[in-house]
Design a protein around this motif. Sequence first.
Motif, PDB file in Angstrom:
ATOM      1  N   CYS A  39       7.505   4.383  12.789  1.00  0.00           N
ATOM      2  CA  CYS A  39       8.518   4.179  11.754  1.00  0.00           C
ATOM      3  C   CYS A  39       9.384   2.991  12.099  1.00  0.00           C
ATOM      4  O   CYS A  39       9.612   2.108  11.295  1.00  0.00           O
ATOM      5  N   ALA A  67       6.650  14.616   5.810  1.00  0.00           N
ATOM      6  CA  ALA A  67       6.818  14.496   4.358  1.00  0.00           C
ATOM      7  C   ALA A  67       7.244  13.104   3.920  1.00  0.00           C
ATOM      8  O   ALA A  67       6.922  12.670   2.814  1.00  0.00           O
ATOM      9  N   THR A  68       7.934  12.381   4.759  1.00  0.00           N
ATOM     10  CA  THR A  68       8.477  11.091   4.325  1.00  0.00           C
ATOM     11  C   THR A  68       7.833   9.898   5.026  1.00  0.00           C
ATOM     12  O   THR A  68       8.254   8.765   4.823  1.00  0.00           O
ATOM     13  N   HIS A  69       6.859  10.119   5.874  1.00  0.00           N
ATOM     14  CA  HIS A  69       6.218   9.002   6.554  1.00  0.00           C
ATOM     15  C   HIS A  69       4.867   9.453   7.086  1.00  0.00           C
ATOM     16  O   HIS A  69       4.586  10.645   7.127  1.00  0.00           O
ATOM     17  N   GLN A  70       4.035   8.505   7.489  1.00  0.00           N
ATOM     18  CA  GLN A  70       2.792   8.860   8.168  1.00  0.00           C
ATOM     19  C   GLN A  70       2.528   7.859   9.283  1.00  0.00           C
ATOM     20  O   GLN A  70       2.939   6.701   9.200  1.00  0.00           O
TER      21      GLN A  70
END
Length: 237
Positions: A24, A76-79
């Motif tokens: 991230c 849920a908000t990144h991979q």
Amino acid sequence: MCEICDARAGSRRAFLTLAAAGLCSAAAGSRAAGLPPAPSVSPDDALARLQAGNAAFVQAPQLCAARLGKQRAQLATHQAPWASIVSCADSRVPPELLFGGLGLGQLFVARNAGHLPDSATLGTLEYGCSMLGVSLIVVLGHERCGAVAAACAAVRDNARFPGFIAPLVEAIVPAARAVLDQPGDFLDNAVRENARRTAQAIATRSESIGQGVAQGKVRVVAARYDLDSGKVELLTP
Ligand SMILES: [Zn+2]
């Protein structure tokens, strides 16, 4: 929770947390600088991880989904996937399962019958490498592939297929034709040749992936999954 998950849950959770945090921040920084994110895992380490997972799958292929809920919340908000798999659509060849029961957020997967390197697949792989930091691409052919068998039938028996199946099979025909006179099993030779050709096409048709390969930042390998034993065999270095 199964034995495999018990043994691996601790290290996997730590890896996911580190990888997610690292990628991230790396992605945010590199996007600002116009550069691709740094891979969280080297190509060789990613391949070793997949091989260890497949060995666990062959030895004790229990399926455990106990931690999927927690993983979903964490991702849920990144991979932050660490390997791309290009595999056949065959229902018996699900990459996450045969590489050891991997959970959410780990593999970036592109699938179609015969794992063709079409534009959608190449775009998917370029996105994985350039935007998500994936450093390893595995082209996964498999034993008794129906798409390759159709191409073999087209070469050997002049078989024809309807609708959009026809161009799909036609794309595999060169691989089948190349091994027609080789000793051994025609279909299995064609499966191996088709996987090697898809891997080669990915590295040569995609400029960005080809550059990554030349610089040693990305590795593209071909492999064959054995439906009987569950083993994944590497076909290229
Ligand atoms: Zn197949």
